[in-house]
Design a protein around this motif. Structure first.
Motif, mmCIF file in Angstrom:
data_model
loop_
_atom_site.group_PDB
_atom_site.id
_atom_site.type_symbol
_atom_site.label_atom_id
_atom_site.label_comp_id
_atom_site.label_asym_id
_atom_site.label_seq_id
_atom_site.Cartn_x
_atom_site.Cartn_y
_atom_site.Cartn_z
ATOM 1 N N LYS A 1 0.669 -1.192 0.059
ATOM 2 C CA LYS A 1 0.076 -0.001 -0.030
ATOM 3 C C LYS A 1 0.738 1.272 0.147
ATOM 4 N N ALA A 2 0.354 2.300 -0.662
ATOM 5 C CA ALA A 2 1.134 3.680 -0.742
ATOM 6 C C ALA A 2 -0.206 4.719 -0.375
ATOM 7 N N VAL A 3 0.337 5.528 0.580
ATOM 8 C CA VAL A 3 -0.432 6.728 1.164
ATOM 9 C C VAL A 3 0.223 8.036 0.279
ATOM 10 N N PHE A 4 -1.065 8.579 -0.352
ATOM 11 C CA PHE A 4 -0.854 9.824 -0.903
ATOM 12 C C PHE A 4 -1.428 10.888 -0.308
ATOM 13 N N PRO A 5 -0.876 11.662 0.399
ATOM 14 C CA PRO A 5 -1.507 12.918 1.085
ATOM 15 C C PRO A 5 -2.029 14.023 0.011
ATOM 16 N N ALA A 6 -3.234 14.231 -0.009
ATOM 17 C CA ALA A 6 -3.695 14.978 -1.145
ATOM 18 C C ALA A 6 -4.826 16.225 -0.539
ATOM 19 N N ALA A 7 -4.662 16.465 0.513
ATOM 20 C CA ALA A 7 -5.684 17.131 1.135
ATOM 21 C C ALA A 7 -5.212 18.776 1.331
ATOM 22 N N GLY A 8 -3.962 18.901 0.761
ATOM 23 C CA GLY A 8 -3.336 20.352 0.975
ATOM 24 C C GLY A 8 -4.207 21.489 0.401
ATOM 25 N N LEU A 9 -3.895 22.521 0.684
ATOM 26 C CA LEU A 9 -4.673 23.810 0.017
ATOM 27 C C LEU A 9 -3.860 24.240 -1.209
ATOM 28 N N GLY A 10 -2.673 23.984 -1.438
ATOM 29 C CA GLY A 10 -1.772 24.343 -2.655
ATOM 30 C C GLY A 10 -1.742 25.813 -2.385
ATOM 31 N N THR A 11 -1.489 26.198 -1.095
ATOM 32 C CA THR A 11 -1.242 28.078 -1.058
ATOM 33 C C THR A 11 -0.285 28.389 -2.135
ATOM 34 N N ARG A 12 0.990 27.431 -2.172
ATOM 35 C CA ARG A 12 2.164 27.892 -3.086
ATOM 36 C C ARG A 12 1.788 28.045 -4.469
ATOM 37 N N PHE A 13 0.672 27.913 -4.553
ATOM 38 C CA PHE A 13 0.375 27.773 -6.222
ATOM 39 C C PHE A 13 -0.948 28.514 -6.551
ATOM 40 N N LEU A 14 -1.379 29.708 -5.600
ATOM 41 C CA LEU A 14 -2.445 30.219 -5.711
ATOM 42 C C LEU A 14 -1.894 31.365 -6.829
ATOM 43 N N PHE B 1 4.382 0.219 4.817
ATOM 44 C CA PHE B 1 3.494 1.141 3.794
ATOM 45 C C PHE B 1 4.441 2.074 3.375
ATOM 46 N N ALA B 2 4.027 2.625 1.993
ATOM 47 C CA ALA B 2 4.814 3.604 1.415
ATOM 48 C C ALA B 2 3.969 4.932 1.743
ATOM 49 N N VAL B 3 4.563 6.076 1.753
ATOM 50 C CA VAL B 3 4.236 7.491 1.511
ATOM 51 C C VAL B 3 4.769 8.187 0.270
ATOM 52 N N GLU C 1 21.273 27.744 10.353
ATOM 53 C CA GLU C 1 22.623 27.500 11.200
ATOM 54 C C GLU C 1 22.445 26.296 12.374
ATOM 55 N N GLU C 2 21.079 25.948 12.173
ATOM 56 C CA GLU C 2 20.673 24.911 13.364
ATOM 57 C C GLU C 2 20.769 23.448 12.623
ATOM 58 N N ALA C 3 20.716 23.169 11.158
ATOM 59 C CA ALA C 3 20.638 22.256 10.695
ATOM 60 C C ALA C 3 21.715 21.116 10.972
ATOM 61 N N PRO C 4 21.227 19.813 11.313
ATOM 62 C CA PRO C 4 22.321 18.833 11.784
ATOM 63 C C PRO C 4 23.358 18.413 10.653
ATOM 64 N N SER C 5 22.614 18.660 9.352
ATOM 65 C CA SER C 5 23.433 18.324 8.210
ATOM 66 C C SER C 5 22.885 19.002 6.740
ATOM 67 N N ASP C 6 23.435 18.494 5.702
ATOM 68 C CA ASP C 6 22.831 19.281 4.386
ATOM 69 C C ASP C 6 21.831 17.967 3.764
ATOM 70 N N LEU C 7 21.594 16.862 4.590
ATOM 71 C CA LEU C 7 20.794 15.865 3.833
ATOM 72 C C LEU C 7 19.314 16.235 4.159
ATOM 73 N N ALA C 8 18.548 16.579 3.203
ATOM 74 C CA ALA C 8 17.182 16.609 3.424
ATOM 75 C C ALA C 8 16.083 15.664 2.954
ATOM 76 N N ILE C 9 15.137 15.567 3.900
ATOM 77 C CA ILE C 9 13.942 14.423 3.799
ATOM 78 C C ILE C 9 13.391 14.872 2.436
ATOM 79 N N ILE C 10 13.064 13.929 1.503
ATOM 80 C CA ILE C 10 12.464 14.246 0.393
ATOM 81 C C ILE C 10 11.008 13.225 0.448
ATOM 82 N N GLY C 11 9.956 13.345 -0.246
ATOM 83 C CA GLY C 11 8.805 12.866 -0.151
ATOM 84 C C GLY C 11 8.576 11.693 -0.699
ATOM 85 N N ARG C 12 9.313 10.764 -0.135
ATOM 86 C CA ARG C 12 9.087 9.269 -0.229
ATOM 87 C C ARG C 12 9.644 8.490 1.050
#
Ligand code: G1P
Length: 287
Positions: A5-18, A125-127, A194-205
């Motif tokens: 199973k994979a969960v797809f969050p899709a309830a966001g309001l999309g404010t960055r794209f108004l 499950f996956a997201v 300045e407080e980030a513990p690394s330069d490794l960011a979480i990507i949406g998978r």
């Protein structure tokens, strides 16, 4: 580890794209000729997953219609002899079995995942976050599933991000344990650079064990009133192994106007039908 199973969050309001997303779901914005969410569903299907759980909200009905069969449309196309197109549309409805749950209030990504807990049940499950469009030889989710299967643990996708942009992401701390593999010890959601513990960011998978659900239930909302998945992952990492994979491939932030344009141009250039003409057109522009 058997992940279906994979969960797809899709309830966001999309404010960055108004204003584009004022009355239309951002998940349905077309990237060349397919809506954004279809790329995520295709990636999950290509990774061997069979069941999609879409977490929707008000104004998102178009998503359900897109992954359904449209009898009226098929009749109209049949009358015109457009049989190939009918097949193409049918294939979209058959990519995965679809299930929809509602997130009644926009209380963040962690809360959206929690809304899917009943449909997921007691299994890994996956997201997939549809804003992150990933072009990869081996689908990104498949790369994570391979590691999850090998280590029998939760795995998240990582990307190195320049310091000046790191505060837009969840960021990990950990130890490198393989070529592209990290054992995660801590995570923090959108820290100041300045407080980030690394330069490794979480990507949406993400590939997650169901133990994440009780942890999500205990997470307190942040200052914006949102329950963050990153905070539950932090609690998970304190209890059991959690891995991060610096995936192979290119990611576009299609939830952002500039990222969306970049993805549009690059996917159009790669498109079998349009690519050649589009390349000529771009070359002809007085840039
Ligand atoms: C979400 C996560 C964040 C992650 C990002 C990846 O944030 O909360 O940890 O880095 O997705 O796209 P959002 O972009 O939804 O604010």
């Amino acid at each position: 580890m058997n992940v279906r199973k994979a969960v797809f969050p899709a309830a966001g309001l999309g404010t960055r794209f108004l204003p584009a997303t004022k009355a239309s779901p951002k998940e349905m914005l077309p990237l060349v000729d397919k809506p954004l969410i279809q790329y995520g569903i295709e990636e999950a299907a290509a990774s061997g997953l069979t069941q999609a759980i879409i977490v929707t909200g008000r104004g998102k009905r178009a998503i359900e219609d897109h992954f359904d069969i449209s009898i009226e449309l098929e009749h109209a196309l049949e009358a015109k002899g457009e049989y190939e197109l009918i097949e193409e549309l049918r294939a979209i409805a058959n990519l995965m079995s679809m299930c929809y749950v509602r997130q009644k209030t926009p209380l963040g990504l962690g809360h959206a995942i929690l809304c899917a807990s009943g449909a997921v049940g007691d299994e890994p499950f996956a997201v997939v976050l549809g804003d992150d469009i990933i072009d990869a030889r081996v689908p990104c989710l498949k790369q994570l599933l391979e590691v999850a299967g090998e280590h029998r643990a939760s795995v998240i996708a990582l990307e190195r991000i320049p310091r000046e942009a790191i505060s837009r992401y969840g960021v990990i701390d950990g130890t490198q344990v393989g070529d592209r593999l990290w054992s995660i010890t801590d995570l923090v959601e959108k820290p100041p650079a300045e407080e980030a513990p690394s330069d490794l960011a979480i990507i949406g998978r993400y590939v997650l064990v169901p133990a994440i659900f009780p942890l999500l239930e205990q997470i307190k909302p942040d200052r914006k009133g949102e329950v963050q998945l990153t905070d539950a992952l932090r609690a998970l990492a304190a209890e059991e192994p959690l891995y991060g994979v610096v995936f192979e491939g290119k990611r576009y932030d299609a939830g952002d106007k500039l990222g969306f344009l970049q993805a549009t141009v690059e996917y159009a250039l790669k498109n079998g039908e349009l690519g050649e003409d589009f390349r000529h057109y771009l070359r002809s522009l007085p840039l």
